[in-house]
Design an enzyme around this catalytic site. Structure first.
Site, PDB file in Angstrom:
ATOM      1  N   GLY A  12       0.825  -1.205   0.000  1.00  0.00           N
ATOM      2  CA  GLY A  12       0.000   0.000   0.000  1.00  0.00           C
ATOM      3  C   GLY A  12       0.856   1.250   0.000  1.00  0.00           C
ATOM      4  O   GLY A  12       2.041   1.201   0.337  1.00  0.00           O
ATOM      5  N   THR A 134       6.630   1.721   5.405  1.00  0.00           N
ATOM      6  CA  THR A 134       5.281   1.407   5.872  1.00  0.00           C
ATOM      7  C   THR A 134       4.856   2.448   6.896  1.00  0.00           C
ATOM      8  O   THR A 134       5.654   2.818   7.772  1.00  0.00           O
ATOM      9  CB  THR A 134       5.156   0.001   6.512  1.00  0.00           C
ATOM     10  OG1 THR A 134       3.860  -0.151   7.105  1.00  0.00           O
ATOM     11  CG2 THR A 134       6.215  -0.257   7.560  1.00  0.00           C
ATOM     12  N   ASP A 136       2.922   1.741   9.091  1.00  0.00           N
ATOM     13  CA  ASP A 136       2.731   0.961  10.316  1.00  0.00           C
ATOM     14  C   ASP A 136       3.984   0.954  11.193  1.00  0.00           C
ATOM     15  O   ASP A 136       3.911   0.588  12.361  1.00  0.00           O
ATOM     16  CB  ASP A 136       2.363  -0.483   9.982  1.00  0.00           C
ATOM     17  CG  ASP A 136       0.997  -0.602   9.322  1.00  0.00           C
ATOM     18  OD1 ASP A 136       0.274   0.412   9.274  1.00  0.00           O
ATOM     19  OD2 ASP A 136       0.662  -1.701   8.844  1.00  0.00           O
ATOM     20  N   MET A 180      -4.928   2.930  11.284  1.00  0.00           N
ATOM     21  CA  MET A 180      -4.285   1.809  10.602  1.00  0.00           C
ATOM     22  C   MET A 180      -3.136   1.242  11.432  1.00  0.00           C
ATOM     23  O   MET A 180      -2.563   1.918  12.275  1.00  0.00           O
ATOM     24  CB  MET A 180      -3.764   2.251   9.232  1.00  0.00           C
ATOM     25  CG  MET A 180      -4.839   2.310   8.158  1.00  0.00           C
ATOM     26  SD  MET A 180      -4.111   2.621   6.529  1.00  0.00           S
ATOM     27  CE  MET A 180      -5.506   2.139   5.485  1.00  0.00           C
ATOM     28  N   GLY A 181      -2.794   0.001  11.123  1.00  0.00           N
ATOM     29  CA  GLY A 181      -1.719  -0.703  11.822  1.00  0.00           C
ATOM     30  C   GLY A 181      -2.096  -2.161  11.936  1.00  0.00           C
ATOM     31  O   GLY A 181      -2.687  -2.573  12.922  1.00  0.00           O
ATOM     32  N   GLU A 241      -6.284  -0.823  14.381  1.00  0.00           N
ATOM     33  CA  GLU A 241      -7.003  -1.866  13.665  1.00  0.00           C
ATOM     34  C   GLU A 241      -6.350  -3.233  13.883  1.00  0.00           C
ATOM     35  O   GLU A 241      -6.963  -4.270  13.643  1.00  0.00           O
ATOM     36  CB  GLU A 241      -7.056  -1.561  12.173  1.00  0.00           C
ATOM     37  CG  GLU A 241      -5.728  -1.658  11.450  1.00  0.00           C
ATOM     38  CD  GLU A 241      -5.838  -1.489   9.948  1.00  0.00           C
ATOM     39  OE1 GLU A 241      -6.932  -1.136   9.475  1.00  0.00           O
ATOM     40  OE2 GLU A 241      -4.826  -1.692   9.263  1.00  0.00           O
ATOM     41  N   TYR A 302      -7.089   5.645   4.930  1.00  0.00           N
ATOM     42  CA  TYR A 302      -6.554   6.013   3.626  1.00  0.00           C
ATOM     43  C   TYR A 302      -6.165   7.488   3.553  1.00  0.00           C
ATOM     44  O   TYR A 302      -5.360   7.871   2.715  1.00  0.00           O
ATOM     45  CB  TYR A 302      -7.584   5.687   2.539  1.00  0.00           C
ATOM     46  CG  TYR A 302      -7.817   4.204   2.396  1.00  0.00           C
ATOM     47  CD1 TYR A 302      -6.832   3.382   1.870  1.00  0.00           C
ATOM     48  CD2 TYR A 302      -9.012   3.620   2.815  1.00  0.00           C
ATOM     49  CE1 TYR A 302      -7.032   2.020   1.755  1.00  0.00           C
ATOM     50  CE2 TYR A 302      -9.219   2.252   2.694  1.00  0.00           C
ATOM     51  CZ  TYR A 302      -8.231   1.458   2.168  1.00  0.00           C
ATOM     52  OH  TYR A 302      -8.420   0.104   2.048  1.00  0.00           O
ATOM     53  N   GLU A 303      -6.711   8.287   4.455  1.00  0.00           N
ATOM     54  CA  GLU A 303      -6.429   9.727   4.442  1.00  0.00           C
ATOM     55  C   GLU A 303      -4.939  10.039   4.670  1.00  0.00           C
ATOM     56  O   GLU A 303      -4.465  11.107   4.287  1.00  0.00           O
ATOM     57  CB  GLU A 303      -7.248  10.455   5.522  1.00  0.00           C
ATOM     58  CG  GLU A 303      -8.752  10.328   5.383  1.00  0.00           C
ATOM     59  CD  GLU A 303      -9.303   9.074   6.012  1.00  0.00           C
ATOM     60  OE1 GLU A 303     -10.542   8.959   6.096  1.00  0.00           O
ATOM     61  OE2 GLU A 303      -8.517   8.198   6.419  1.00  0.00           O
ATOM     62  N   ARG A 305      -2.245   7.932   3.821  1.00  0.00           N
ATOM     63  CA  ARG A 305      -1.286   7.134   3.050  1.00  0.00           C
ATOM     64  C   ARG A 305      -0.659   7.889   1.871  1.00  0.00           C
ATOM     65  O   ARG A 305       0.464   7.608   1.486  1.00  0.00           O
ATOM     66  CB  ARG A 305      -1.960   5.862   2.516  1.00  0.00           C
ATOM     67  CG  ARG A 305      -2.500   4.963   3.603  1.00  0.00           C
ATOM     68  CD  ARG A 305      -2.718   3.549   3.118  1.00  0.00           C
ATOM     69  NE  ARG A 305      -3.509   3.476   1.886  1.00  0.00           N
ATOM     70  CZ  ARG A 305      -3.673   2.357   1.192  1.00  0.00           C
ATOM     71  NH1 ARG A 305      -3.105   1.239   1.598  1.00  0.00           N
ATOM     72  NH2 ARG A 305      -4.419   2.347   0.104  1.00  0.00           N
TER      73      ARG A 305
END
Length: 410
Positions: A12, A134, A136, A180-181, A241, A302-303, A305
């Site tokens: 991603g 990433t 993450d 995210m994560g 997440e 997504y905001e 990335r």
């Protein structure tokens, strides 16, 4: 024929993808190499007619500081059959490619490791260097060095979360924020700590007990009760997440969510709003307890990335890009490029990071570190044993909402 390098981006997006590609391209172009961008990630390596773009200096300069990725990305995961039957060696031979640069996260790094071993086994004279990215922040780089993209994603996520917290304070509401994560809670923890959120929930907090839906809900309820005792009818909780990723199949069923899965076998968490799911469960529990609280869900996904990389990542990605050439010139291959905080460039060999299955395990948040413990002790608000008597105004069994009891930290 001029020697060439090929670059692909996998997984991603993360802020800094174009910065790395642009820096790699500029560096090699000035050394006399041709630079070929390979679209659609690893799928291009197993396609007889891959989609490519020649990257010249003008294009590299144009994309350098942009968000997103000029090279189209893919989560394609090649099978052993793909390697045996479909690997497009002609692409390398016909273009005189001497180096494959892969840019991606843990899955892309694991596949890069497979590519490196495959090339070595077949005695193909092609070097392979991976650039770790990433949002993450879960690739195991030394000395807690961040992966590129994380700092920019945390900055954007913090901007969103800070505004959400202002809304909570203004409206006297609660917000349930999901970040995210997939495997680790770095992003959620970093955002929550920066914004002084009264509750942060990440997978690493469940180091002594199984993650369950009830425990996640009760952790947020604990913070709501504590804030009410403090005279504060508002707040926000941020949940990684990754707790979904760590739930058992039985617990996922309790959440009412049915996931589809990507090529790497991971639940496609981006297809559902984790914030909405958690908010619904928390609202139901509050209603059951008779505690009047308005709560709203907010997803931070997504905001963050494809935003424009901040200065940290622009400089960091430049060093990574130039570092690829430094390692290549030294004859290194089958490795990740690592740039220390001091700016030194070193190879990290993928074979040294892999587990018995050839996968690169994620770097988790060190829950016992001083940094994390200070946040848990001084920023979060939750019910403790000293609060039991006052907490009985809101619940009959305050011990069930004691954070130490929930996580079995006592």
């Amino acid at each position: 024929m001029k020697k060439a390098i090929a670059i692909l981006t996998g997984g991603g997006p993360a802020p800094g993808m174009n910065s790395v590609v642009g820096s790699v391209a500029k560096t090699f172009l000035q050394k006399g190499y041709q630079v070929i961008g390979l679209h659609e990630g690893y799928s291009g390596l197993f396609d007889p007619t891959p989609r490519t773009t020649e990257i010249d200096f003008l294009l590299a300069d144009d994309i350098f500081n942009r968000g997103g990725s000029f090279l189209k990305m893919s989560r394609f995961k090649p099978t052993d059959k793909n390697f045996a039957e479909d690997f497009n060696l002609d692409f390398f031979v016909n273009n005189n490619i001497v180096l494959l640069v892969t840019v991606g996260g843990d899955d892309t790094a694991s596949t890069a490791n497979r590519v490196a071993k495959f090339l070595a086994e077949k005695n193909y004279p092609i070097a392979n260097i991976h650039v770790p990215k990433t949002i993450d922040n879960d690739l195991p780089l030394p000395n807690n060095t961040p992966t590129f993209g994380y700092q920019s994603a945390q900055e954007q996520g913090t901007s969103i979360a800070r505004t959400v917290y202002t809304d909570a304070r203004t409206s006297e509401n609660w917000f349930i924020v999901a970040a995210m994560g997939r495997s680790a809670g770095h992003l959620a923890f970093g955002i929550g700590a920066a914004c002084h959120y009264p509750m942060i929930v990440i997978p690493e907090m469940f180091n002594r007990t199984e993650i369950t839906v009830e425990k996640i809900v009760n952790m947020v309820i604990s913070s709501i009760i504590k804030r009410k005792m403090m005279g504060m009818n508002y707040g926000a909780a941020i949940i990684s997440e990754g707790v979904f990723h760590s739930l058992s199949d039985e617990e996922i069923k309790k959440s009412g969510v049915t996931f589809s899965y990507d090529d790497h076998g991971h639940p496609e968490l981006g297809k559902v709003s984790k914030a909405h799911i958690f908010n619904e469960m928390i609202e139901n529990k509050l209603k059951e307890l008779g505690i009047k609280v308005k709560s709203r869900p907010v997803e931070i996904g997504y905001e963050v990335r494809c935003q424009t990389p901040i200065a940290y990542d622009l400089e960091y990605c430049s060093l990574l890009g130039m570092g690829v050439y430094k390692l290549f010139e030294a004859g290194d291959t089958g490795c990740m490029v690592y740039v220390s905080q001091a700016g030194t460039v070193e190879p990290i060999y993928l074979k040294d990071l892999q587990d018995k299955n050839g996968k690169i395990p994620p770097r988790l948040v060190d829950i016992d570190s001083t940094r994390v413990q200070m946040v848990l002790d001084n920023i979060l608000n939750y019910v403790t044993e000293e609060d039991y008597e006052r907490a009985r105004i809101f619940v009959k069994n305050p011990e069930a909402y004691d954070l130490a009891n929930i996580l079995e930290w006592k």
